[in-house]
Design a protein around this motif. Structure first.
Motif, short mmCIF file in Angstrom:
data_model
loop_
_atom_site.label_atom_id
_atom_site.label_comp_id
_atom_site.label_asym_id
_atom_site.label_seq_id
_atom_site.Cartn_x
_atom_site.Cartn_y
_atom_site.Cartn_z
N ARG A 1 0.82 -1.21 0.00
CA ARG A 1 0.00 0.00 0.00
C ARG A 1 0.86 1.26 0.00
O ARG A 1 0.52 2.24 -0.66
N LEU B 1 2.81 -1.08 -4.58
CA LEU B 1 1.72 -1.13 -5.56
C LEU B 1 2.02 -0.21 -6.73
O LEU B 1 1.78 -0.56 -7.89
N LEU C 1 2.58 -1.37 -10.56
CA LEU C 1 1.76 -0.79 -11.63
C LEU C 1 2.63 -0.18 -12.73
O LEU C 1 2.34 -0.32 -13.92
N THR D 1 -2.62 -6.49 -5.51
CA THR D 1 -3.69 -5.54 -5.22
C THR D 1 -4.66 -6.11 -4.19
O THR D 1 -5.10 -5.41 -3.28
#
Length: 224
Positions: free
Chosen positions: A142, A146, A150, A199
């Motif tokens: 988090r 992430l 991405l 995720t």
């Protein structure tokens, strides 16, 4: 029992010892926080190298963007392990700030009747992690990973779309996505699972932390 009844406040020497204890825990948490930054930097640097190699030329292979995922996972695991240690020192500092310094500054009272000092003492007598490994992984995803994952995924898709020439058909997507004997659809499916898994862990971690914070607020006795 008489000794417990007399135990109503800390002496000046004991307050000074607690202040030094707090400084020591702050130092520990700072050291481990620096170690967290180190593993994040490693992940960013290795991803940057993979991007440079894959986009160096139109004919360059996108394989480095796939392989760097293994290193990113390794760094994430290392960082989650370090975060569990960091969380121990951070929790102790926060506990002393909340129960020792804040009441002393606001009311001039340490509220020893609430037995917060026993919680801290037990944490020293029986030290243990305050969070699970998967919770630590979720928190690091988090906070940092992430976005790294991405960027890696978007870079891979961008490489497939624009190099060596812009796409025109779906068959070209599968052809460019293939890695050695692995067909393109398997690579794309593995990539989607890769992103969705991290995720999902991040979302689970957020929900778990929210529930844990509510339980901690009701009980007022947990730390970390």
């Amino acid at each position: 029992m008489p000794e417990e009844a007399e135990r109503s406040q800390f002496t000046a020497a004991e307050i000074g010892a607690i202040a030094h204890l707090y400084r020591g825990e702050v130092y520990r948490s700072t050291i481990w926080r620096t170690r967290l930054d180190t593993t994040t930097n490693w992940a960013v640097v290795t991803l940057g190298i993979a991007l440079s190699i894959s986009f160096a030329a139109p004919g360059a292979s996108p394989l480095p963007l796939v392989l760097v995922g293994v290193l990113i996972i390794l760094f994430l695991v290392l960082e989650a392990r370090r975060y569990r240690y960091f969380n121990v020192w951070r929790a102790r500092c926060r506990w002393m700030e909340q129960n020792f310094y804040a009441p002393m500054l606001i009311e001039g009272d340490l509220h020893l009747e609430e037995n917060w000092q026993e919680v801290l003492a037990n944490d020293y007598l029986r030290p243990n992690y305050h969070i699970s490994f998967f919770t630590a992984v979720g928190r690091r995803i988090r906070r940092n990973y992430l976005w790294i994952l991405l960027i890696q995924s978007v870079a891979f898709i961008g490489k497939i779309v624009v190099h060596p020439v812009p796409l025109t058909t779906w068959d070209e997507v599968l052809e460019r996505s293939s890695v050695g004997p692995l067909p393109g659809w398997i690579v794309l499916a593995a990539g989607a699972l890769y992103v969705l898994s991290w995720t999902g862990i991040a979302i689970w971690s957020e929900i778990h932390d929210t529930r844990r914070a509510r339980r901690r607020g009701h009980s007022g006795s947990s730390m970390g």
